[in-house]
Design a protein around this motif. Structure first.
Motif, PDB file in Angstrom:
ATOM      1  N   THR A  94     -10.824   8.416 -28.554  1.00  0.00           N
ATOM      2  CA  THR A  94     -11.561   8.072 -27.345  1.00  0.00           C
ATOM      3  C   THR A  94     -10.608   7.537 -26.272  1.00  0.00           C
ATOM      4  O   THR A  94      -9.439   7.249 -26.547  1.00  0.00           O
ATOM      5  N   ASN A  95     -11.140   7.367 -25.089  1.00  0.00           N
ATOM      6  CA  ASN A  95     -10.322   6.810 -24.000  1.00  0.00           C
ATOM      7  C   ASN A  95      -9.826   5.417 -24.340  1.00  0.00           C
ATOM      8  O   ASN A  95      -8.688   5.049 -24.035  1.00  0.00           O
ATOM      9  N   GLU A  96     -10.686   4.618 -24.948  1.00  0.00           N
ATOM     10  CA  GLU A  96     -10.309   3.244 -25.285  1.00  0.00           C
ATOM     11  C   GLU A  96      -9.179   3.231 -26.308  1.00  0.00           C
ATOM     12  O   GLU A  96      -8.247   2.409 -26.214  1.00  0.00           O
ATOM     13  N   GLU A  97      -9.233   4.126 -27.287  1.00  0.00           N
ATOM     14  CA  GLU A  97      -8.181   4.167 -28.300  1.00  0.00           C
ATOM     15  C   GLU A  97      -6.852   4.648 -27.701  1.00  0.00           C
ATOM     16  O   GLU A  97      -5.784   4.108 -28.030  1.00  0.00           O
ATOM     17  N   LEU A  98      -6.907   5.626 -26.827  1.00  0.00           N
ATOM     18  CA  LEU A  98      -5.681   6.102 -26.186  1.00  0.00           C
ATOM     19  C   LEU A  98      -5.092   5.029 -25.277  1.00  0.00           C
ATOM     20  O   LEU A  98      -3.866   4.827 -25.248  1.00  0.00           O
ATOM     21  N   ALA A  99      -5.955   4.318 -24.523  1.00  0.00           N
ATOM     22  CA  ALA A  99      -5.466   3.237 -23.663  1.00  0.00           C
ATOM     23  C   ALA A  99      -4.860   2.108 -24.492  1.00  0.00           C
ATOM     24  O   ALA A  99      -3.879   1.475 -24.070  1.00  0.00           O
TER      25      ALA A  99
END
Length: 608
Positions: A94-99
């Motif tokens: 997800t975006n949160e994991e990549l960030a």
């Protein structure tokens, strides 16, 4: 009976061949006819040979491009993606994991990522913009909404990336900045098909060893990918990158689309209008024949000449317009607040501007002088006053001295002293003869005023390039439109006039609808030529490396031909591979435009 048979045998000899008799001149006629047939057969063979050569050349082109766009590569990762994710592929995060991965490994560069990916403000305003202005969302977290980006924590910066950046962008950042994925070798499709085991051994052996030695690594693991395609969906949606494996053509595609829009909006109405005038209104005199001859000659002028013309007119002479400066685009016009912030430190006590009122807390000037001083900065900071160049230094010094009720001598000198100011290739000295400020304070004000007046409008924008390409194809559109209008039978005009229509009504209601298929076909083919032009774009200043997409006609830009040219000029072999993939995209775009032209011609053509 027998004797009769002996004298008259049955068979071929019984009927001797008859001699063909020709009429006078008939034999020569048949001989000439046979020679014409022979020449016809030779012409047909030559035409067949020409078509075969053209077809073979086209096939060779496609095979050569495909050979480079597909093949085998060897990929080395500084950090394996599985080690970052604990097993799952990056595509599933997800975006949160990549960030969070970016925060952990490159947290200090998050501000740079925000500036290059989600920022809604110009780069020159980025450091002084609030978080709300940067993300362009008034509903951002109130706790950080009015803060400067550098004032918030890295965790909050990562949260902004996770919320406002798309997943593909975050994944690209992880690959480029954390995984540091590098292609250490690439081989064409022909070697992949016939010599895969050999090239695999080369990648895993001497090529990997040489990479480890150059990078001064203890060890590295290479992944060999067979039948790798440089052309995929992500290649069309990724921006440029210094790493071939992460580069895409999105920015160049958007730039080419923007150029096509500008070209059509400018060249089509002007070209059709000129063709209508030349065909329907102009008298067949010497001047009009001279105009038509020159239009046809301009269609054969080399494109580099149009590039020079665009550089002189649109990039330089009309720079305030094509850069957007006259519209206050790409330019921050001075305001009272910015002027006060600029000049206040010069005066003891300072100057303030609150609730629409200007006040001076310094003994060196009163409110009236402060207002006049601000007016001088506003006047010489307005772009419309610099359309023909920056203002004269002596003129600005006199205006500044008059506002402060001072007497100042302006001296141009060749010997520089500590407080002298170098501006526009000359060294100036300002000697205060009378006034409330000393030389140093006046020099500080003058230096600030000169900087605010030193505009350098950058006309190397998408609009300049589009106007240059519009000039390039304008003669072709005029000629095609003339031919399309000329093909409309004159009887249609006579019938329209006979029913009482005016000349313009006849043109608008009868001639243009009948000529539209031919006009549109010629326009689309002309635009397809403009899309593939490189020389004019190089001259007018297309960017060869651009990470941000053009957002307006006044933006910096690049285009597909420029991108291909830049990649083929790079020494790394992988850039030649992605250049081949970009060539396929450009060819597909041009073939699509040509197909649209054919469809329009067949669908809307009118038979007379």
């Amino acid at each position: 009976m027998a004797s009769r048979n002996r004298h008259h045998p049955v068979g071929a000899e019984a009927f001797p061949e008859k001699t063909k008799h020709y009429m006078p001149g008939e034999k020569a006629f048949y001989q000439r006819l046979e020679k014409r047939h022979q020449r016809g057969r030779l012409g047909r063979l030559f035409n067949l040979f020409s078509v075969s050569v053209a077809g073979l050349a086209l096939i060779a082109l496609f095979l050569n491009v495909a050979n480079e766009a597909f093949g085998t590569i060897g990929v080395v990762n500084t950090i394996e993606p599985a080690a970052l994710t604990g097993g799952p592929a990056l595509d599933t995060l997800t975006n949160e994991e990549l960030a969070a991965i970016l925060l952990e490994h490159v947290g200090r560069r998050l501000r740079v990522f925000i500036r290059d990916t989600i920022s809604q403000v110009p780069k020159e305003d980025f450091t002084k913009a609030t978080v709300t202005e940067i993300v362009g969302d008034p509903n951002v977290d109130p706790a950080i909404a009015d803060e400067l980006l550098k004032s918030i924590s890295h965790e909050d910066q990562a949260a902004l990336l996770a919320k406002y950046a798309d997943n593909a962008t975050l994944r690209r950042l992880v690959l480029e900045e954390v995984v540091e994925q590098q292609v250490i070798a690439s081989f064409p499709l022909s070697d992949t098909i016939f010599n895969f085991e050999t090239i695999k051994a080369q990648i895993e052996g001497p090529i990997l060893a040489d990479y480890i030695k150059r990078q001064r690594l203890e060890a590295a693991e290479v992944t060999v990918i067979r039948f790798h395609s440089w052309l995929d969906s992500e290649f069309l949606t990724k921006p440029m990158s210094s790493a071939p494996a992460l580069a895409g053509v999105r920015t160049a595609l958007i730039g080419s689309a923007g150029l096509m829009i500008v070209v059509v909006l400018v060249a089509l109405p002007i070209g059709v209008g000129a063709a209508i005038y030349l065909e329907e209104y102009a008298h067949r005199g010497l001047i009009n024949r001279l105009i038509e001859t020159n239009v046809r000659n301009l269609a054969g002028v080399p494109s580099i000449i149009y590039g020079m013309l665009g550089l002189a007119i649109f990039v330089r002479a009309l720079a305030p317009f094509t850069s957007g400066m006259v519209f206050h685009v790409n330019f921050e016009a001075p305001t009272i607040e910015t002027v006060v912030e600029r000049i206040s430190p010069v005066f003891v006590g300072g100057i303030t501007y609150e609730n629409g009122a200007l006040s001076a807390d310094s003994a060196q000037l009163d409110e009236q002088s402060a207002q006049q001083l601000v007016d001088v900065f506003l006047r010489y900071g307005t772009p419309s006053l610099t359309m023909q160049g920056n203002s004269d230094v002596s003129e600005m010094a006199d205006a500044l001295a008059e506002a402060l009720d001072m007497t100042v001598d302006v001296v141009v000198t060749r010997v520089s002293k500590p407080h002298d100011i170098e501006m526009r290739g000359k060294t100036y000295r300002f000697d205060v003869a009378e006034g409330s400020l000393d030389d140093e304070a006046f020099d500080a004000l003058m230096s600030s005023l000169a900087r605010s007046n030193s505009f350098s409008p950058n006309g190397r924008t998408l609009l300049s390039a589009g106007l240059t390409l519009a000039l390039l194809i304008l003669p072709i559109i005029i000629i095609n439109a003339q031919e399309a209008i000329r093909a409309v039978p004159y009887t249609i005009r006579e019938a329209s006039y006979g029913l009482g229509a005016t000349r313009w009504q006849t043109i608008w209601r009868q001639i243009l609808p009948a000529a539209t298929p031919g006009i549109m076909t010629g326009t689309i083919l002309s635009v397809s030529r403009a899309v593939g032009e490189t020389a004019p774009l190089i001259v007018v200043g297309a960017a060869t490396f651009l990470l941000t997409d053009p957002t307006s006609p006044f933006s910096q830009f690049t285009a597909m031909p420029i991108q291909i040219y830049q990649w083929t000029a790079r020494p790394q072999g992988q850039f030649a591979d992605i250049a081949a993939a970009a060539i396929i995209v450009l060819l597909a775009l041009m073939l699509a435009l040509n197909a649209v032209a054919i469809v329009l011609r067949n669908r809307y053509s009118i038979r007379f």
